[in-house]
Design a protein around this motif. Structure first.
Motif, PDB file in Angstrom:
ATOM      1  N   ARG A 164      -2.592  -4.138   0.746  1.00 31.68           N
ATOM      2  CA  ARG A 164      -2.782  -4.679  -0.600  1.00 31.68           C
ATOM      3  C   ARG A 164      -2.546  -3.587  -1.640  1.00 31.68           C
ATOM      4  N   GLU A 165      -1.916  -3.964  -2.738  1.00 31.39           N
ATOM      5  CA  GLU A 165      -1.663  -3.014  -3.823  1.00 31.39           C
ATOM      6  C   GLU A 165      -2.561  -3.312  -5.022  1.00 31.39           C
ATOM      7  N   LEU A 166      -3.112  -2.258  -5.618  1.00 30.81           N
ATOM      8  CA  LEU A 166      -3.880  -2.393  -6.849  1.00 30.81           C
ATOM      9  C   LEU A 166      -2.977  -2.101  -8.043  1.00 30.81           C
ATOM     10  N   GLN A 223       2.264   1.287  -5.054  1.00 29.64           N
ATOM     11  CA  GLN A 223       2.814   2.088  -3.956  1.00 29.64           C
ATOM     12  C   GLN A 223       4.310   2.293  -4.146  1.00 29.64           C
ATOM     13  N   ASP A 224       4.742   3.561  -4.017  1.00 28.36           N
ATOM     14  CA  ASP A 224       6.174   3.849  -4.076  1.00 28.36           C
ATOM     15  C   ASP A 224       6.726   4.246  -2.708  1.00 28.36           C
ATOM     16  N   GLY A 225       5.848   4.299  -1.708  1.00 30.91           N
ATOM     17  CA  GLY A 225       6.283   4.618  -0.351  1.00 30.91           C
ATOM     18  C   GLY A 225       6.489   6.085  -0.084  1.00 30.91           C
ATOM     19  N   LYS A 226       6.317   6.912  -1.113  1.00 33.06           N
ATOM     20  CA  LYS A 226       6.531   8.364  -0.946  1.00 33.06           C
ATOM     21  C   LYS A 226       5.316   9.174  -1.356  1.00 33.06           C
ATOM     22  N   LYS A 227       4.896   9.009  -2.607  1.00 33.23           N
ATOM     23  CA  LYS A 227       3.715   9.745  -3.083  1.00 33.23           C
ATOM     24  C   LYS A 227       2.457   8.870  -3.058  1.00 33.23           C
ATOM     25  N   ASP A 286      -0.680  16.006  -2.491  1.00 35.99           N
ATOM     26  CA  ASP A 286       0.725  15.767  -2.173  1.00 35.99           C
ATOM     27  C   ASP A 286       0.998  14.276  -2.065  1.00 35.99           C
ATOM     28  N   VAL A 287      -0.024  13.542  -1.589  1.00 32.73           N
ATOM     29  CA  VAL A 287       0.164  12.111  -1.352  1.00 32.73           C
ATOM     30  C   VAL A 287      -1.175  11.378  -1.488  1.00 32.73           C
ATOM     31  N   ILE A 288      -1.104  10.126  -1.928  1.00 37.15           N
ATOM     32  CA  ILE A 288      -2.279   9.247  -1.968  1.00 37.15           C
ATOM     33  C   ILE A 288      -2.055   8.118  -0.973  1.00 37.15           C
ATOM     34  N   LEU A 289      -3.041   7.892  -0.118  1.00 35.83           N
ATOM     35  CA  LEU A 289      -3.006   6.744   0.787  1.00 35.83           C
ATOM     36  C   LEU A 289      -3.875   5.647   0.190  1.00 35.83           C
ATOM     37  N   SER A 290      -3.260   4.520  -0.120  1.00 37.77           N
ATOM     38  CA  SER A 290      -4.001   3.370  -0.625  1.00 37.77           C
ATOM     39  C   SER A 290      -4.460   2.531   0.565  1.00 37.77           C
ATOM     40  N   ALA A 291      -5.776   2.500   0.774  1.00 30.69           N
ATOM     41  CA  ALA A 291      -6.350   1.751   1.904  1.00 30.69           C
ATOM     42  C   ALA A 291      -7.420   0.820   1.360  1.00 30.69           C
TER      43      ALA A 291
END
Length: 462
Positions: free
Chosen positions: A146-148, A153-157, A261-266
């Motif tokens: 799910r995206e907030l 989400q850009d799939g990279k950062k 470096d990166v965010i994981l949306s969970a």
């Protein structure tokens, strides 16, 4: 146009299990899959994440070999090889499902399926569309990350669980937004690999669906290991314009900007119900879910739905159970409605978390007079010998009748222990019956008996 008795749309743990059971019952069966047999669970979820977590666990053991009187020099990891092993495990399991399809004489139709009125389905593959029909069509299309709005989400950062399993290189810093099962499992994995991890959770506790004592124990363990945990906090915006990513986090004390470096949306999942023809057929939905009765029939005869697309726990074992029940009902068998109050939940970080039934808070809110027992693994000979003394087993009983209301565990291997409570609750076992059932010693599982003994003031080893 090919005609079947049953067509299943989607081949995840709901879909492929449903198809196999349908075939066993004598139905001419087909399954439609747009990507890989086994769906998200086998290819991008349950199975490959467990492979990653096992690598992390072995790495942790090696780093702490001294604790076991062993000497291991120059311990390091190959992040790419860890990812490769995980993908190999997933591919092997998917091939296993292919074998099961052939064994059970189930036709696998590759492509994107779209429902049509009149119990038909169009499947498009490589620009070509073919129509199929069946007496019974079962929707098992699952869900995705799910995206907030504040966290696109850009799939990279800014990534979802899928990208988190196949990152080309290990990030030095990671922010994990959401501390449900997906969030804490990836937080543990990346932290164990050496990434600096921060968990941001909107609610007051991590793993918020669990008993509060379990949540607090896991938070203590994570903080002790070096994972930063921010509860009652919310990511309000992200900036991906620079080299890494900046997240503005709103906390009780004000705003804070985190860099990584990166965010994981969970932050949960979104049902895959768009563009599959629900509107064309007239199938009723509500708040992202397909509406079904106790036997998974939709409002339109001949169409059914199971798994993550219907209300209920979004878990692989739930989807499988729903699918089996659904086709057995179609066959005319006597089936028992699924008890959603007796579904086990498991989280595979270290320490593991497992639970079933009511939390202590829920039991009190329902007005039960309760007996609560708790046994720490620090008092378990097996846990101490194994070097895994963290955690406990907690049990909740109705004081009046002895009904086992809930069981909550945190510790090593508890996801393999929770089934005892599930079966016992199914059989309406009382506390005294569990207490008098002799458990083997020394094992982790005897902590269940000890916790029950504690609830009834008969505990020996505390």
């Amino acid at each position: 146009m090919s005609k079947y008795d049953v067509i299943v749309l989607g081949s995840g743990p709901g879909g492929y299990v449903t198809a196999i059971r349908a075939s066993q019952l004598g139905f001419k069966t087909a399954v439609v899959e747009k990507e890989n047999l086994g769906g998200v669970c086998l290819n991008w979820g349950c199975i490959p994440t467990k492979a990653l977590l096992k690598s992390a666990q072995v790495f942790e053991y090696l780093k702490h070999a001294d604790d076991y009187g062993l000497k291991v020099n120059d311990v390091d990891k190959d992040f790419g090889a860890v990812i490769k092993r995980s993908r190999g495990v997933a591919e092997g399991m998917s091939k296993g499902v292919q074998f099961l399809m052939k064994k059970n004489k189930i036709d696998v139709i590759e492509g994107f399926g779209k429902l049509k009125a009149g119990k038909k389905i169009d499947v498009t593959n490589d620009g070509k569309t073919t129509e199929y029909s069946a007496d019974h069509i079962i929707i098992a299309t699952g869900a995705r990350s799910r995206e907030l709005p504040s966290l696109p989400q850009d799939g990279k950062k800014v990534i979802g669980y899928r990208e988190a399993m196949t990152l080309p290189e290990q990030p030095k810093k990671m922010i994990v937004v959401g501390s449900g099962a997906i969030g804490v499992e990836f937080a543990y994995f990346y932290h164990s690999m050496g990434t600096e991890v921060t968990i941001v959770e909107f609610l007051p506790n991590v793993v918020p669906v669990e008993d509060e004592e379990v949540s607090k124990q896991l938070e203590r363990n994570f903080k002790k290991s070096g994972i930063k945990v921010m509860t009652s906090s919310e990511v309000t915006k992200v900036d991906t314009s620079g080299k890494g990513v900046k997240a503005t986090v709103k906390t009780k004390k004000g705003e804070e900007v985190l860099e990584a470096d990166v965010i994981l949306s969970a932050v949960g999942i979104k049902s895959n119900i768009e563009n599959i023809g629900l509107e064309d057929v007239g199938i009723a939905t509500d708040r992202d879910k397909i509406l079904v009765n106790d036997y998974y029939q939709t409002n339109i005869p001949g169409y059914y739905a199971i798994g993550d697309v219907v209300p209920g726990q979004a878990l692989a074992h739930v989807a499988s159970a729903e699918g089996i029940l659904c086709v057995e009902k179609i066959k005319g068998m006597h089936v028992e409605v699924l008890d959603y109050g007796n579904i086990p939940g498991c989280t595979y970080c270290t320490p593991e978390v497992a639970s079933v039934g009511l939390t202590e808070k829920q039991a009190k809110e329902k007005g039960y007079d309760i007996k609560v027992g708790k046994f720490p693994f620090s008092a378990s000979g097996k846990a101490k010998a194994a070097g895994t003394p963290d955690g406990f087993v907690k049990v909740i009983f109705d004081a009046k009748y002895g009904e086992w209301l809930g069981c909550h565990m945190i510790g090593a291997g508890v996801t393999d222990m929770i089934a005892e409570a599930v079966v016992a609750r199914k059989l309406e076992t009382t506390g005294h019956e569990v207490l008098k059932a002799v458990h083997p010693h020394p094992t982790m599982s005897e902590a269940v008996m000890e916790a029950v003994a504690a609830a009834y003031d008969e505990v020996i080893h505390l």
